[in-house]
Design a protein around this motif. Sequence first.
Motif, mmCIF file in Angstrom:
data_model
loop_
_atom_site.group_PDB
_atom_site.id
_atom_site.type_symbol
_atom_site.label_atom_id
_atom_site.label_comp_id
_atom_site.label_asym_id
_atom_site.label_seq_id
_atom_site.Cartn_x
_atom_site.Cartn_y
_atom_site.Cartn_z
ATOM 1 N N PHE A 570 31.769 -0.253 38.636
ATOM 2 C CA PHE A 570 32.300 0.928 37.230
ATOM 3 C C PHE A 570 31.073 2.297 37.999
ATOM 4 C CE2 PHE A 570 27.284 -0.952 38.197
ATOM 5 C CZ PHE A 570 26.470 0.131 37.810
ATOM 6 N N ALA A 571 31.281 3.068 36.662
ATOM 7 C CA ALA A 571 31.621 4.943 37.365
ATOM 8 C C ALA A 571 31.556 5.294 35.565
ATOM 9 C CB ALA A 571 32.463 5.109 38.040
ATOM 10 N N GLY A 572 30.480 6.628 35.785
ATOM 11 C CA GLY A 572 30.342 7.057 34.458
ATOM 12 C C GLY A 572 29.905 8.267 34.734
ATOM 13 N N VAL A 573 29.636 9.280 33.947
ATOM 14 C CA VAL A 573 29.058 9.817 32.265
ATOM 15 C C VAL A 573 28.311 10.063 31.775
ATOM 16 C CG1 VAL A 573 31.174 11.602 31.989
ATOM 17 C CG2 VAL A 573 28.987 12.781 33.180
ATOM 18 N N ILE A 582 15.052 16.114 17.593
ATOM 19 C CA ILE A 582 16.359 14.920 18.233
ATOM 20 C C ILE A 582 17.129 15.069 19.394
ATOM 21 C CG2 ILE A 582 17.599 16.307 17.262
ATOM 22 C CD1 ILE A 582 19.322 13.933 15.260
ATOM 23 N N ASN A 583 17.165 13.947 19.798
ATOM 24 C CA ASN A 583 18.118 13.802 20.870
ATOM 25 C C ASN A 583 19.697 13.820 20.805
ATOM 26 O OD1 ASN A 583 16.211 15.255 22.565
ATOM 27 N ND2 ASN A 583 15.425 13.700 23.720
ATOM 28 N N PHE A 584 20.476 14.572 21.126
ATOM 29 C CA PHE A 584 21.450 14.069 21.306
ATOM 30 C C PHE A 584 22.162 12.945 22.751
ATOM 31 C CE2 PHE A 584 26.548 14.062 22.188
ATOM 32 C CZ PHE A 584 27.375 13.269 20.846
ATOM 33 N N ASP A 585 22.987 12.261 23.093
ATOM 34 C CA ASP A 585 23.734 11.242 24.039
ATOM 35 C C ASP A 585 24.623 10.694 23.904
ATOM 36 O OD1 ASP A 585 22.812 10.156 27.457
ATOM 37 O OD2 ASP A 585 23.533 9.588 26.345
ATOM 38 N N LEU A 586 25.851 11.551 24.480
ATOM 39 C CA LEU A 586 27.454 10.811 25.198
ATOM 40 C C LEU A 586 27.446 9.981 26.300
ATOM 41 C CD1 LEU A 586 30.058 10.247 23.923
ATOM 42 C CD2 LEU A 586 30.534 12.481 24.576
ATOM 43 N N ASP A 587 27.431 8.652 25.928
ATOM 44 C CA ASP A 587 27.650 8.288 27.258
ATOM 45 C C ASP A 587 29.221 7.728 27.953
ATOM 46 O OD1 ASP A 587 27.205 6.834 30.064
ATOM 47 O OD2 ASP A 587 26.541 4.852 28.762
ATOM 48 N N LEU A 588 30.084 7.588 28.817
ATOM 49 C CA LEU A 588 31.671 7.410 28.779
ATOM 50 C C LEU A 588 31.395 6.285 30.956
ATOM 51 C CD1 LEU A 588 33.103 10.653 27.944
ATOM 52 C CD2 LEU A 588 32.806 9.129 26.383
ATOM 53 N N MET A 589 31.860 5.465 30.321
ATOM 54 C CA MET A 589 32.162 4.958 31.395
ATOM 55 C C MET A 589 33.419 3.629 31.885
ATOM 56 S SD MET A 589 31.364 1.173 32.862
ATOM 57 C CE MET A 589 30.560 0.399 31.023
ATOM 58 N N TYR A 590 33.642 3.064 33.057
ATOM 59 C CA TYR A 590 35.283 2.865 33.288
ATOM 60 C C TYR A 590 34.711 1.904 33.704
ATOM 61 C CZ TYR A 590 39.107 0.976 35.269
ATOM 62 O OH TYR A 590 40.553 0.544 35.614
ATOM 63 N N GLY A 591 35.207 0.430 34.624
ATOM 64 C CA GLY A 591 34.593 -0.586 35.262
ATOM 65 C C GLY A 591 36.032 -1.680 35.024
ATOM 66 N N ASN A 592 35.786 -1.972 36.871
ATOM 67 C CA ASN A 592 37.032 -2.823 36.947
ATOM 68 C C ASN A 592 35.625 -3.934 37.761
ATOM 69 O OD1 ASN A 592 38.388 -4.755 37.103
ATOM 70 N ND2 ASN A 592 39.949 -2.820 38.362
ATOM 71 N N GLY A 595 40.137 -7.283 37.478
ATOM 72 C CA GLY A 595 41.152 -7.292 36.774
ATOM 73 C C GLY A 595 40.399 -7.767 35.018
ATOM 74 N N LEU A 596 39.670 -7.406 35.176
ATOM 75 C CA LEU A 596 38.591 -7.351 33.806
ATOM 76 C C LEU A 596 38.316 -6.100 33.221
ATOM 77 C CD1 LEU A 596 37.864 -8.120 30.988
ATOM 78 C CD2 LEU A 596 35.217 -8.894 32.053
ATOM 79 N N ILE A 597 38.801 -4.874 32.940
ATOM 80 C CA ILE A 597 38.424 -4.109 32.651
ATOM 81 C C ILE A 597 37.770 -3.057 31.126
ATOM 82 C CG2 ILE A 597 40.157 -1.245 32.005
ATOM 83 C CD1 ILE A 597 40.514 -2.866 34.765
ATOM 84 N N ASN A 598 36.382 -2.739 31.383
ATOM 85 C CA ASN A 598 35.836 -2.552 30.533
ATOM 86 C C ASN A 598 35.714 -0.710 30.539
ATOM 87 O OD1 ASN A 598 33.757 -3.387 28.624
ATOM 88 N ND2 ASN A 598 32.597 -3.854 30.230
ATOM 89 N N GLN A 599 35.397 -0.610 28.853
ATOM 90 C CA GLN A 599 35.196 0.996 29.065
ATOM 91 C C GLN A 599 34.269 1.240 27.969
ATOM 92 O OE1 GLN A 599 39.826 1.263 28.678
ATOM 93 N NE2 GLN A 599 39.589 3.397 30.073
ATOM 94 N N ILE A 600 33.152 1.591 28.393
ATOM 95 C CA ILE A 600 31.967 1.765 26.909
ATOM 96 C C ILE A 600 32.022 3.357 26.651
ATOM 97 C CG2 ILE A 600 29.774 2.076 26.521
ATOM 98 C CD1 ILE A 600 29.755 -0.645 28.951
ATOM 99 N N ALA A 601 31.972 3.651 25.507
ATOM 100 C CA ALA A 601 31.484 4.766 25.093
ATOM 101 C C ALA A 601 30.818 4.814 23.806
ATOM 102 C CB ALA A 601 33.365 5.616 23.984
ATOM 103 N N ALA A 602 29.272 5.153 24.322
ATOM 104 C CA ALA A 602 27.889 5.226 23.684
ATOM 105 C C ALA A 602 27.778 6.444 23.298
ATOM 106 C CB ALA A 602 26.933 3.883 24.185
ATOM 107 N N VAL A 603 27.133 6.542 22.303
ATOM 108 C CA VAL A 603 26.524 7.582 21.399
ATOM 109 C C VAL A 603 24.758 7.364 21.389
ATOM 110 C CG1 VAL A 603 26.264 9.291 19.731
ATOM 111 C CG2 VAL A 603 28.252 7.874 20.495
ATOM 112 N N SER A 604 23.816 7.670 21.187
ATOM 113 C CA SER A 604 22.878 8.053 21.529
ATOM 114 C C SER A 604 22.236 9.417 20.231
ATOM 115 C CB SER A 604 21.798 8.045 22.532
ATOM 116 O OG SER A 604 21.825 6.386 23.125
#
Length: 758
Positions: A570-573, A582-592, A595-604
């Motif tokens: 997996f890799a992300g930024v 207040i703190n704002f955080d955006l997390d984007l990740m791609y994993g394999n 064959g199971l492709i996992n894509q995450i977008a997370a907001v804190s």
Amino acid sequence: MKRLILLVLVLLFYSGSAWASCDTTLTSDSTTQLLCDSDDELTINQGVTLNRNGKYAVYAVNDDNVKITNHGTITNNNHFTLHMRNTTDATIDNKSTGIMQSTGGCCTIDYKGSDGTFTLTNAGTIISKTHGTINNWGASTSIVNITNSGTIRMRGVSVSQSNVEALCAICTAGSTGAVTITNSGTIETIGDDRPAIYTNDETTSTIINSGTISGHGTAKDILVADDASGTATTTIKISGEGSFNNGIELNDTTVQLVLEPDIKRDTTVTIYNKDNLTIVNNLTGNDTYSITSENLDSGEGDTTLGDGVLTILGEDLEIAQDNPKYRSENVLTKLRGLFDAANYINWHFPEDKMFKIFHSTQKRDGTYKGEMSGVVGQLSPFILGDIRNNIFLGYTRQDGDFDNGEFLGGDNFALGLKSVYENNGFKASFTPMIGLNDLTVTDFDTDTKTKISTNLLSEFAGFNTKLGKEIKTSEDSKLNLSVQSTLGVQRFPEYLAKFSEGDLSVDEAIEQVLGAGFEVRYVEGLGKGFVIQPYAGININNNLNNSIKIKADGENKNVSPANEMTTGYFAGVSFAKKTEDINFDLDLMYGNEDGLINQIAAVSLTKSFGESTTKDTSKKSTKDLKTASINIDENLLEFGKLKEINEQIKAQNTKLKAENEKLKSLYAKTIEENKTSKRLIVELLKENEKIKLEKEIFKNKLLEIENKELKEEIESAVADKVVNKFLVLLFVTVLILLAYGITSLIISIFQSSFRKSH
């Protein structure tokens, strides 16, 4: 010697064109012909194109043991793409990303006249836009094994050649060896009324179909030709969800049609000229078949009734079973999503109360697509010794839509406790969690295309451990290394689904999963509160389950998990903006993961509710501490809070004590430096007085010398003065005498003039 002569002839024939050895790995696009020799291995990397506009993209004629692996694209616009006639033991592996095609001239793969063993495995796409796509038409003794899970297509467009033997997706007639075609993908022709598969009774052929075989127009899906001297038997096996479009032409040849026990749906196949057809019935349970005898060749006046329609009825309850196969990895995806959100809060934000929103998508090609959305929030921490503890609550909505019609998903509610220990850049968290799953399971009958959904209440639990080390690389950047493991279980209760063809009974099962991972994260401050955190890592997951007990209409349909172990990356930024409140955080990740492709977008969104008790108080003064102590609200005077404040004051006292020791050391050093300074000043004063004394002595000597010289000048001046007085007196006397003489003369002249006048 014969091979050497042939090679020389080939080189002479192609001396006017560019060529290169095919014993290589092609890593960049090329238009050069690749010339093979025995034992050569050719690999085309993904994204690389070998595009030949001339005779033969790959030439492997009269060679032994040639192997070709294609991840990219091989194409020829004028002739054979892979020319492999008269080869022995050739292997072609066209991967899922691979494309092989001929757009003009002749076939895509030609191995006519070969012997030994020819093996073709296709998971990608093989196309011919003119003649036969895969051609073994003609004399051959080779054993041919073709396994297709992708697409093999002949797209003929007004082809002038009339012989059907060379105009098909797979042409295998004429081989005296054995031919086996196993299809779970698509074999088809488009245009010019050509069959998908052509063979004859001179060739012993076995065709196993669980995918789709489709001829075009009036052409049949499979054409078995009648050779005058042919006596071989053709075997056609119908399996799984195998389907046919235009039927099978047998031409009264000897054919064995096998109905496999794993047929999953009602199937109808039109069969022409079936007089020598034998049906082998391996159907199980209540599955049945029937075949008619009728004339289906309209306008031909056939009265032998040699045609018929084969109908297979799946009277047994045929259930799609990807749902239980892949539910373990769905459980792990859910647990990992909740744990990652909970750990992310404590590992990156120290505030008391906060929440994190996240969304992820999962996809396993050809199996299912899933989504998961959720939120995790934590309460204020309480301190026990050196451990900071947070209770957190989590909610996720997880949906899994399977390609075969099944569904698995629902609402998940979780309660957990994070315990975090920190010391000198080392951090460890231990997180147990329990939860309830309002689960919906949709089962699918592949025969009647019927869906039944069942609502269940399921329980799950998990435990996560994460260990990390922070390494400072500069004032504004650092490197975080961490490892974590996740152990999870979920109970799926027993349930019963009633279909029209029978009841589906699924026993209770406990899904057990274990995952581990390693992550490297780089953290750098960009100024004005902005922080960027690129990261990457690897995962390994283990499924600890046994088979799941399932009965469909009384028959055992037990299912084992699809994957016992999977690995992936997996890799992300992460982008963060920190402000005072207040703190704002955006997390984007791609994993394999296999064959199971996992894509995450997370907001804190991190909001501090009240004064944080976990902030650093090392810079507060004693006065601030006293004020804070006075202003403690009576509502907070409970054991946990008092102990927490006590720990803070102890930590402050320890820091103040250390600072006092530093001040004492500094004071002693200052006193010593003052003594040294005084000593130096005294020495300087002494030196100054010495200089003054020497100056006065020197001055006195100068005055004495000057006084002596002055006296001598005065004495000399006095002596000169006595001489000068005599000279002055003499000069005055002369002047008086001169004046007297002149006066007497004037008087005498005046008297003489006076007398003359009178």
